[in-house]
Design an enzyme around this catalytic site. Structure first.
Site, PDB file in Angstrom:
ATOM      1  N   HIS A   1      -7.460  -4.424  -0.776  1.00 13.13           N
ATOM      2  CA  HIS A   1      -8.439  -4.288   0.313  1.00 13.13           C
ATOM      3  C   HIS A   1      -9.869  -4.424  -0.232  1.00 13.13           C
ATOM      4  O   HIS A   1     -10.762  -3.663   0.145  1.00 13.13           O
ATOM      5  CB  HIS A   1      -8.276  -2.939   1.023  1.00 13.13           C
ATOM      6  CG  HIS A   1      -7.059  -2.829   1.893  1.00 13.13           C
ATOM      7  ND1 HIS A   1      -7.057  -3.192   3.221  1.00 13.13           N
ATOM      8  CD2 HIS A   1      -5.809  -2.411   1.602  1.00 13.13           C
ATOM      9  CE1 HIS A   1      -5.839  -2.991   3.728  1.00 13.13           C
ATOM     10  NE2 HIS A   1      -5.060  -2.530   2.752  1.00 13.13           N
TER      11      HIS A   1
ATOM     12  N   GLU B   1       1.369   5.105  -1.121  1.00 15.69           N
ATOM     13  CA  GLU B   1       1.776   4.187  -2.186  1.00 15.69           C
ATOM     14  C   GLU B   1       1.495   4.745  -3.577  1.00 15.69           C
ATOM     15  O   GLU B   1       2.151   4.363  -4.553  1.00 15.69           O
ATOM     16  CB  GLU B   1       1.088   2.826  -2.031  1.00 15.69           C
ATOM     17  CG  GLU B   1       1.618   1.982  -0.878  1.00 15.69           C
ATOM     18  CD  GLU B   1       0.884   2.190   0.427  1.00 15.69           C
ATOM     19  OE1 GLU B   1       0.902   1.288   1.271  1.00 15.69           O
ATOM     20  OE2 GLU B   1       0.289   3.280   0.614  1.00 15.69           O
TER      21      GLU B   1
ATOM     22  N   ASP C   1      -3.381   1.464  -1.172  1.00 13.78           N
ATOM     23  CA  ASP C   1      -2.346   1.002  -0.243  1.00 13.78           C
ATOM     24  C   ASP C   1      -2.264  -0.521  -0.180  1.00 13.78           C
ATOM     25  O   ASP C   1      -3.214  -1.229  -0.497  1.00 13.78           O
ATOM     26  CB  ASP C   1      -2.620   1.553   1.150  1.00 13.78           C
ATOM     27  CG  ASP C   1      -3.986   1.128   1.674  1.00 13.78           C
ATOM     28  OD1 ASP C   1      -4.970   1.219   0.907  1.00 13.78           O
ATOM     29  OD2 ASP C   1      -4.081   0.703   2.850  1.00 13.78           O
ATOM     30  N   GLU C   2      -1.101  -0.993   0.234  1.00 15.11           N
ATOM     31  CA  GLU C   2      -0.856  -2.385   0.610  1.00 15.11           C
ATOM     32  C   GLU C   2      -1.348  -3.379  -0.450  1.00 15.11           C
ATOM     33  O   GLU C   2      -2.030  -4.352  -0.158  1.00 15.11           O
ATOM     34  CB  GLU C   2      -1.507  -2.687   1.970  1.00 15.11           C
ATOM     35  CG  GLU C   2      -0.930  -1.837   3.097  1.00 15.11           C
ATOM     36  CD  GLU C   2      -1.601  -2.054   4.431  1.00 15.11           C
ATOM     37  OE1 GLU C   2      -0.895  -2.143   5.446  1.00 15.11           O
ATOM     38  OE2 GLU C   2      -2.851  -2.129   4.468  1.00 15.11           O
ATOM     39  N   VAL C   3      -0.949  -3.126  -1.696  1.00  8.12           N
ATOM     40  CA  VAL C   3      -1.332  -4.000  -2.809  1.00  8.12           C
ATOM     41  C   VAL C   3      -0.166  -4.946  -3.069  1.00  8.12           C
ATOM     42  O   VAL C   3       0.822  -4.564  -3.693  1.00  8.12           O
ATOM     43  CB  VAL C   3      -1.673  -3.181  -4.067  1.00  8.12           C
ATOM     44  CG1 VAL C   3      -2.091  -4.105  -5.201  1.00  8.12           C
ATOM     45  CG2 VAL C   3      -2.780  -2.184  -3.750  1.00  8.12           C
TER      46      VAL C   3
END
Length: 527
Positions: free
Chosen positions: A267, A363, A330-332
């Site tokens: 992000h 995460e 998150d969301e890597v």
């Protein structure tokens, strides 16, 4: 002119009696009893007595004095108790007293509020308890006190006793200022509404692919470039360090701790577009104004990345007196598990070096965590996620609960809601309330739950009116879960207490969603 005239008439009509308000406190207190004695009547001469030399008590009492008046001439005086006792008038007036005599069992945030015809006493062990007692007293006053042009006279408070303390220490909201920027005035408005409902953590999501929102000395292009856009290509914006310091102070005066988040290592497109050296290929990508996720990451092999992380963490740690630094995490999707773990190990060490507790989205439970880390749970339904969180808790971590299908404030209320998203389903006011924090994560003991936080992501949220519409009334339910005892969590009772908030929210100008599941207290309509 028409709108302001209508508001004046509206608020004047919704004051109601103070006695009618006492059954509708939100959040619900630990215990409350009410008597048939006459109410306490607030007069301009009513003194607000504070312990000698206690600046916090004087500041909190001054907030109450402003609420109890519609101008300087009607404002009660804040007086130190010893000086008042020596005055000639002390025996003839009924005071409001801030007192330090509260049971130790109520902790730092608990309080006792006693109301009789002769006096009101707010007792607490710490200033936060006085502040929360003041918010309860505020809710016992007619809602029209929130709008000076329709100020009711006289003011009365029903006689009774409230003994109260919070269920959880972390009672929060997250505001995403990265995808759409919300400036200092909007954030102060959020803080004010949080404080009314005894919420005490404001998590600011300060960076994402679409925007970088905080000044960092030595890295000017983060705001010069990364701060100049937002979702859809709007103008963006950012907080100077002076802006941020003022918000931290404003929040602290209302017993709200600001928790800064810089989302790493993913992000990060706004940062990558600002500084080429944060990219593995040394090329800065273009600015991004869409809403897809998972495509960006800082270069975890470059030392420039860790100089950047160190400067960012140091700057925000120095500017944020609270205990926490949120690393995101998150969301890597562009790193291997080994790369992610190596980056998080170094990033956590930097946060610890500057004296802050690490918090991150769930995460981060995939890697070894430093002691006293906090895992913010947003995907509790996934079995693999639950297993990792249990392991993290067994190793000493605690959790903050933010289940997307229950407390994400950007999720649509129903299929007809224009704003918001629906990837986690739909989230009605009833759905947002009817869940049990202690059973959300099987195998995680209640003692490991720090509390609850409701995130408001801003992909579709761009104005204060949008923000309030999506947050209220669901944020009130988060406050009730965070503060009220478990035994008070009953939908049928809660919907009545929630509906009773309509006059106060209307007086405050809150743009709230009138859920059909709630019997809202009636207010006059303009048509």
């Amino acid at each position: 002119m028409l709108r302001s005239t209508w508001i004046l008439v509206l608020v004047a009509c919704i004051g109601g009696s103070a006695a009618a308000q006492e059954a509708f406190l939100l959040p619900a207190p630990l215990a409350a009893t009410w008597t048939d004695a006459a109410p306490f009547t607030v007069m301009p001469e009513t003194p607000l007595l504070v312990p000698d030399g206690d600046l916090n008590a004087a500041r909190i009492a001054s907030m109450l004095a402003h609420l109890l008046s519609f101008g300087e001439a009607t404002r009660p005086r804040v007086v130190e108790a010893r000086a008042y006792a020596r005055s000639e008038r002390h025996s003839s007036l009924s005071p409001i007293v801030y007192d330090r005599q509260a049971p130790d069992s109520l902790g730092a945030e608990g309080y006792v509020l006693d109301v009789s015809p002769e006096r009101i006493t707010l007792s607490a062990n710490e200033p936060a308890g006085w502040f929360y007692a003041t918010q309860t007293l505020r809710q016992l006053l007619p809602p029209a006190v929130e709008y000076n042009a329709a100020f009711p006279v006289p003011l009365t408070v029903p006689s009774g006793r409230v003994v109260d303390r919070p269920r959880f220490s972390w009672r929060g909201m997250m505001l995403d200022v990265a995808r759409h920027f919300f400036g200092p005035a909007d954030v102060r408005r959020v803080i004010d509404l949080m404080a009314l409902h005894k919420l005490n953590r404001l998590h600011l999501h300060l960076s994402d692919d679409q925007g970088w929102r905080i000044e960092i000395p030595g890295w000017p292009r983060l705001t010069e470039i990364g701060g100049r856009t937002e979702v859809g290509g709007g103008p963006g914006g950012f907080f100077s360090l002076d802006d941020y310091a003022a918000l931290v102070q404003y929040a602290a005066e209302r017993y709200v701790t600001i928790v800064p988040e810089i989302d790493l290592p993913g992000h990060t497109n706004a940062a990558l577009a600002s500084y080429a050296e944060l990219n593995c290929d040394g090329v800065a990508p273009p600015l991004y104004t869409g809403t897809s996720v998972g495509f960006s990451t800082v270069c975890v092999e470059r030392e420039a990345t860790y100089r950047f992380v160190t400067d960012v963490v140091r700057t925000l740690a120095e500017a944020s007196p609270g205990t926490y630094f949120h690393l995101g995490g998150d969301e890597v999707r562009e790193l291997s598990p080994e790369q992610y773990a190596a980056f998080m190990a170094r990033a956590q060490a930097i946060v610890a070096e500057y004296g802050k507790r690490v918090i991150g989205w769930d995460e981060i439970a995939e890697v070894e965590l430093v002691p006293r880390s906090i895992v913010q749970v947003w995907r509790p339904a996934e079995a693999e996620t639950q297993a990792r969180i249990r392991q993290a808790v067994e190793a000493g971590a605690t959790v903050v609960l933010s289940p997307a299908d229950r407390v994400y404030l950007d999720i649509k209320y129903d299929a007809s809601t224009v704003l918001g998203l629906s990837w986690a389903g739909l989230n009605s006011v009833r759905d947002a309330y009817e869940w049990d924090p202690t059973t959300l994560l099987p195998g995680v003991p209640a003692t490991a739950i720090e509390g609850i936080e409701a995130p408001l992501w801003s992909e579709t949220i761009s104005t204060r009116a949008d923000l309030e519409f999506m947050a209220f009334p669901r944020l009130a339910g988060v406050a009730d879960h965070g503060w009220a005892p478990a035994a008070a969590h009953d939908w049928d009772a809660y919907r009545l207490r929630l509906g009773a908030q309509a006059p106060r929210w209307t007086a405050l100008g809150v743009n709230f969603y009138r859920s059909p599941d709630v019997p809202w207290a009636s207010t006059p309509r303009r048509d």
